[in-house]
Motif scaffolding. Structure first.
Motif, PDB file in Angstrom:
ATOM      1  N   PHE A   1       5.475  -7.180  -0.092  1.00 30.29           N
ATOM      2  CA  PHE A   1       4.093  -7.424  -0.513  1.00 30.29           C
ATOM      3  C   PHE A   1       3.306  -6.130  -0.435  1.00 30.29           C
ATOM      4  O   PHE A   1       3.723  -5.165   0.223  1.00 30.29           O
ATOM      5  CB  PHE A   1       3.434  -8.496   0.373  1.00 30.29           C
ATOM      6  CG  PHE A   1       3.389  -8.143   1.842  1.00 30.29           C
ATOM      7  CD1 PHE A   1       2.247  -7.612   2.413  1.00 30.29           C
ATOM      8  CD2 PHE A   1       4.498  -8.364   2.654  1.00 30.29           C
ATOM      9  CE1 PHE A   1       2.200  -7.296   3.770  1.00 30.29           C
ATOM     10  CE2 PHE A   1       4.469  -8.046   4.009  1.00 30.29           C
ATOM     11  CZ  PHE A   1       3.319  -7.521   4.565  1.00 30.29           C
ATOM     12  N   THR A   2       2.167  -6.103  -1.094  1.00 29.16           N
ATOM     13  CA  THR A   2       1.275  -4.950  -1.029  1.00 29.16           C
ATOM     14  C   THR A   2       0.554  -4.957   0.307  1.00 29.16           C
ATOM     15  O   THR A   2       0.048  -6.000   0.729  1.00 29.16           O
ATOM     16  CB  THR A   2       0.247  -4.991  -2.169  1.00 29.16           C
ATOM     17  OG1 THR A   2       0.943  -4.978  -3.419  1.00 29.16           O
ATOM     18  CG2 THR A   2      -0.695  -3.798  -2.108  1.00 29.16           C
TER      19      THR A   2
ATOM     20  N   GLY B   1      -2.107  -5.070   3.150  1.00 29.52           N
ATOM     21  CA  GLY B   1      -3.473  -5.565   3.134  1.00 29.52           C
ATOM     22  C   GLY B   1      -3.693  -6.783   2.279  1.00 29.52           C
ATOM     23  O   GLY B   1      -4.841  -7.134   1.992  1.00 29.52           O
ATOM     24  N   THR B   2      -2.617  -7.465   1.861  1.00 30.69           N
ATOM     25  CA  THR B   2      -2.768  -8.665   1.040  1.00 30.69           C
ATOM     26  C   THR B   2      -1.979  -9.813   1.647  1.00 30.69           C
ATOM     27  O   THR B   2      -0.844  -9.646   2.074  1.00 30.69           O
ATOM     28  CB  THR B   2      -2.259  -8.440  -0.397  1.00 30.69           C
ATOM     29  OG1 THR B   2      -0.856  -8.155  -0.368  1.00 30.69           O
ATOM     30  CG2 THR B   2      -2.987  -7.277  -1.058  1.00 30.69           C
ATOM     31  N   GLY B   3      -2.573 -10.973   1.690  1.00 30.80           N
ATOM     32  CA  GLY B   3      -1.866 -12.175   2.088  1.00 30.80           C
ATOM     33  C   GLY B   3      -1.686 -12.340   3.583  1.00 30.80           C
ATOM     34  O   GLY B   3      -2.149 -11.542   4.398  1.00 30.80           O
TER      35      GLY B   3
ATOM     36  N   GLN C   1      -3.950  -2.628 -10.619  1.00 33.95           N
ATOM     37  CA  GLN C   1      -3.981  -3.249  -9.295  1.00 33.95           C
ATOM     38  C   GLN C   1      -4.910  -2.492  -8.355  1.00 33.95           C
ATOM     39  O   GLN C   1      -5.699  -3.092  -7.613  1.00 33.95           O
ATOM     40  CB  GLN C   1      -2.566  -3.292  -8.710  1.00 33.95           C
ATOM     41  CG  GLN C   1      -2.493  -3.871  -7.308  1.00 33.95           C
ATOM     42  CD  GLN C   1      -1.060  -3.951  -6.808  1.00 33.95           C
ATOM     43  OE1 GLN C   1      -0.213  -4.553  -7.437  1.00 33.95           O
ATOM     44  NE2 GLN C   1      -0.793  -3.314  -5.682  1.00 33.95           N
TER      45      GLN C   1
ATOM     46  N   HIS D   1      -8.546  -3.877  -6.591  1.00 30.31           N
ATOM     47  CA  HIS D   1      -8.911  -3.824  -5.183  1.00 30.31           C
ATOM     48  C   HIS D   1     -10.168  -2.988  -4.965  1.00 30.31           C
ATOM     49  O   HIS D   1     -11.052  -3.362  -4.189  1.00 30.31           O
ATOM     50  CB  HIS D   1      -7.747  -3.264  -4.354  1.00 30.31           C
ATOM     51  CG  HIS D   1      -6.645  -4.242  -4.136  1.00 30.31           C
ATOM     52  ND1 HIS D   1      -6.817  -5.392  -3.401  1.00 30.31           N
ATOM     53  CD2 HIS D   1      -5.359  -4.251  -4.558  1.00 30.31           C
ATOM     54  CE1 HIS D   1      -5.675  -6.067  -3.373  1.00 30.31           C
ATOM     55  NE2 HIS D   1      -4.777  -5.394  -4.070  1.00 30.31           N
TER      56      HIS D   1
ATOM     57  N   ASP E   1     -12.654  -6.086  -4.308  1.00 33.14           N
ATOM     58  CA  ASP E   1     -12.853  -6.319  -2.878  1.00 33.14           C
ATOM     59  C   ASP E   1     -14.304  -6.112  -2.473  1.00 33.14           C
ATOM     60  O   ASP E   1     -14.769  -6.685  -1.483  1.00 33.14           O
ATOM     61  CB  ASP E   1     -11.941  -5.401  -2.063  1.00 33.14           C
ATOM     62  CG  ASP E   1     -10.464  -5.769  -2.192  1.00 33.14           C
ATOM     63  OD1 ASP E   1     -10.186  -6.825  -2.803  1.00 33.14           O
ATOM     64  OD2 ASP E   1      -9.611  -5.018  -1.703  1.00 33.14           O
TER      65      ASP E   1
ATOM     66  N   ALA F   1      -8.038  -4.207   4.781  1.00 34.42           N
ATOM     67  CA  ALA F   1      -7.910  -5.621   5.133  1.00 34.42           C
ATOM     68  C   ALA F   1      -7.081  -5.710   6.400  1.00 34.42           C
ATOM     69  O   ALA F   1      -6.307  -4.796   6.727  1.00 34.42           O
ATOM     70  CB  ALA F   1      -7.265  -6.404   3.996  1.00 34.42           C
TER      71      ALA F   1
ATOM     72  N   ASN G   1      -4.200  -7.069   8.937  1.00 30.05           N
ATOM     73  CA  ASN G   1      -2.869  -7.662   9.052  1.00 30.05           C
ATOM     74  C   ASN G   1      -2.744  -8.203  10.472  1.00 30.05           C
ATOM     75  O   ASN G   1      -2.537  -7.452  11.425  1.00 30.05           O
ATOM     76  CB  ASN G   1      -1.801  -6.601   8.768  1.00 30.05           C
ATOM     77  CG  ASN G   1      -0.380  -7.121   8.925  1.00 30.05           C
ATOM     78  OD1 ASN G   1      -0.118  -8.114   9.604  1.00 30.05           O
ATOM     79  ND2 ASN G   1       0.563  -6.427   8.303  1.00 30.05           N
TER      80      ASN G   1
ATOM     81  N   PRO H   1      -5.001  -1.660   0.660  1.00 30.38           N
ATOM     82  CA  PRO H   1      -4.155  -2.206  -0.409  1.00 30.38           C
ATOM     83  C   PRO H   1      -3.980  -1.256  -1.592  1.00 30.38           C
ATOM     84  O   PRO H   1      -3.148  -1.515  -2.456  1.00 30.38           O
ATOM     85  CB  PRO H   1      -4.906  -3.468  -0.835  1.00 30.38           C
ATOM     86  CG  PRO H   1      -6.341  -3.167  -0.529  1.00 30.38           C
ATOM     87  CD  PRO H   1      -6.318  -2.324   0.721  1.00 30.38           C
ATOM     88  N   CYS H   2      -4.758  -0.184  -1.645  1.00 33.13           N
ATOM     89  CA  CYS H   2      -4.659   0.739  -2.791  1.00 33.13           C
ATOM     90  C   CYS H   2      -3.493   1.705  -2.653  1.00 33.13           C
ATOM     91  O   CYS H   2      -2.679   1.853  -3.566  1.00 33.13           O
ATOM     92  CB  CYS H   2      -5.967   1.504  -2.956  1.00 33.13           C
ATOM     93  SG  CYS H   2      -7.364   0.480  -3.478  1.00 33.13           S
TER      94      CYS H   2
END
Length: 526
Positions: free
Chosen positions: A318-319, A321-323, A430, A434, A438, A489, A491, A500-501
């Motif tokens: 995953f990227t 900072g996401t999810g 993408q 963000h 964001d 973000a 985690n 996330p960038c």
């Protein structure tokens, strides 16, 4: 179902890697197996100005291999590491040494031609044999084992793709074949098999390499963050402590370049993956190294573990900072328990990779005008063979030798970047989502933040990155990543702020855990 939604963070030890010791509430589940079973010596921080032939920034596999090869070639080398030697991304790898990189050769022969595919296979294969020779020469007990590598799929709809990959890999010079039987405890529709590959304990190997580097006159410094680069003849580096390094040549091997004069960040996409590991009986060993691009990637291998074997399962990419990382750990542990029912899981950790938009790593001169600065990045999850390849390639370039695959890996290449425009544009879209999106998303109020959690919240009319510890105390930071200003973000599973960038990571006090950022998140009052 051993991974639970932990209600807090395990703070990292001062002077360590910044990765949390535990990612779960289970007291029997700990972090990277490689770090726990190979403790290297503490090395000095650079305090005084020095002058060398070559300065290498970053002491992972690429930086260590480059510094060691250069020292063997008679150069005076200084290796500068912001944390600990072989303790960052390299200390959290799956540790497979193979030239079979999932599904790459069929794509390479289409985008780089048959010769490009052959050069890729040859360069990666020679890196593996170089490691085997080095381990033997240095007498390193690094659990070296020869194994076949497999790229498999359970979906019959992918067998044509696997057959094409097997043909392309064989034409590229690898001992590759298409098979339908493997050592996995479940059926597969098909697999690409390449014999004669290897697996090992990466930290034991690299710590021995660092010791031999010092024995050859090289200098190795830990907890030394390089914050300034002045190109010229000579080049000059500046550390966060104010020390200066003067060198004829500089190699930036920090996984994601901390100095990016050629805007390589536009061609690199950060990807985070999770790892779980535990013991299985030796009679349950699948006897090979396996990976599938399905199910968010699943990678399987084992390692010696007394009379048993240590099963290592990687996936859930995953990227940063996401999810929800906790749920991803749960999915991965559930998959391991389902496919290896008698496994006793004991370790959990995470790693990070950078995928180049045109498939091939970026190794060579840093930018079109560079004469004495070099970079090694974009290994796409295959940093062990890629890092060792980079060490030999960069040494050849710095010492003026010829290398057949210099053009293949050249960071200044343009033709392949144009050909891979869809991947490039997808990555940029993408990042833009963000960077803009964001900021448009309404943040929750700080009062809604429970203990053990972090979030970008609204407080006193401003956005803040706030972590509430178990005692209820708030730790507030600027949410703007110090690399290029994207919002971070939280985690929760790893107790880290992530961008996330471009993948920069910070601990709850704002300290840089992983670049490309070199400056901490700014402290804020709340």
């Amino acid at each position: 179902m051993w991974l639970s939604a932990a209600g807090g963070c395990s703070r990292s030890e001062p002077g360590r890697t910044g990765y949390p010791a535990r990612m779960t509430e289970n007291p029997h589940v700990s972090g990277s197996y490689w770090l726990q079973t190979a403790h290297g010596p503490d090395r000095a921080t650079l305090a005084d100005d020095i002058e060398v032939d070559v300065a290498v920034i970053g002491a992972g596999v690429a930086g260590l291999s480059t510094a060691w090869e250069l020292a063997r070639a008679g150069r005076r080398v200084a290796l500068l590491e912001a944390e600990r030697v072989a303790a960052g991304v390299t200390g959290h790898t799956t540790a497979k040494l193979t030239a079979l990189h999932t599904l790459i050769y069929d794509k390479l022969r289409r985008t780089r031609g048959p010769e490009g595919a052959r050069l890729y296979a040859r360069s990666q294969s020679e890196a593996i044999e170089r490691a085997a020779q080095t381990a033997q020469e240095l007498g390193v007990d690094c659990d070296w084992e020869r194994r076949s590598a497999y790229t498999y799929a359970c979906d019959p709809g992918r067998t044509d793709e696997l057959r094409a990959e097997a043909v392309a890999a064989r034409e590229a010079g690898l001992p590759a074949s298409f098979v339908t039987e493997t050592g996995l405890p479940f059926p597969v529709a098909g697999a690409v098999k390449v014999t004669g590959q290897a697996q090992f304990h990466p930290r034991k190997y690299l710590l021995a390499l660092a010791d031999d580097l010092v024995a050859r006159g090289g200098q190795v410094y830990e907890h030394t963050t390089v914050v300034g680069l002045e190109e010229g003849e000579p080049c000059r580096l500046t550390t966060d402590a104010g020390a200066r390094v003067t060198a004829r040549d500089v190699v930036v091997a920090t996984h994601y370049p901390v100095f990016d004069r050629a805007l390589l960040f536009t061609r690199l996409s950060p990807r985070r993956e999770l790892v779980v590991a535990g013991t299985i009986g030796a009679d349950r060993d699948p006897d090979g190294m396996y990976i599938t691009p399905d199910e968010g990637t699943r990678s399987v291998r084992t390692a010696p573990h007394g009379e048993d074997r240590l099963l290592i399962v990687t996936g859930e990419h995953f990227t940063p900072g996401t999810g929800d990382t906790r749920s991803r750990f749960q999915h991965l542990s559930d998959w391991a328990a389902e496919h290896f029912p008698d496994v006793t899981l004991t370790h959990a950790w995470a790693t990070q990779d950078n995928d180049p938009t045109d498939t091939v790593p970026l190794v060579g001169p840093m930018h079109p005008g560079a004469h004495h600065t070099y970079v090694a990045t974009g290994f796409g999850g295959w940093g062990l063979s890629g890092g060792m390849m980079a060490g030999r390639l960069l040494t050849a370039q710095i010492t003026g030798e010829e290398c057949a695959w210099s053009e293949l890996y050249d960071p200044r290449r343009l033709r392949s970047t144009v050909r891979e425009a869809p991947s490039f544009l997808k990555h940029q879209a993408q990042v833009a989502r963000h960077f803009v999106g964001d900021r448009l998303r309404p943040p929750p109020p700080v009062e809604a933040l429970p203990p053990g959690e972090g979030a970008v919240v609204r407080a006193d009319g401003d956005r803040l990155a706030v972590y509430r510890d178990e005692a209820g105390h708030l730790h507030a930071l600027s949410p703007r990543c110090t690399h290029m200003g994207c919002l971070v973000a939280f985690n929760a599973a790893e107790c880290a702020w992530e961008c996330p960038c471009h993948g920069s990571r910070f601990d709850t006090d704002g300290k840089v855990v992983q670049g490309p950022a070199t400056r901490p998140l700014e402290q804020r009052d709340i």
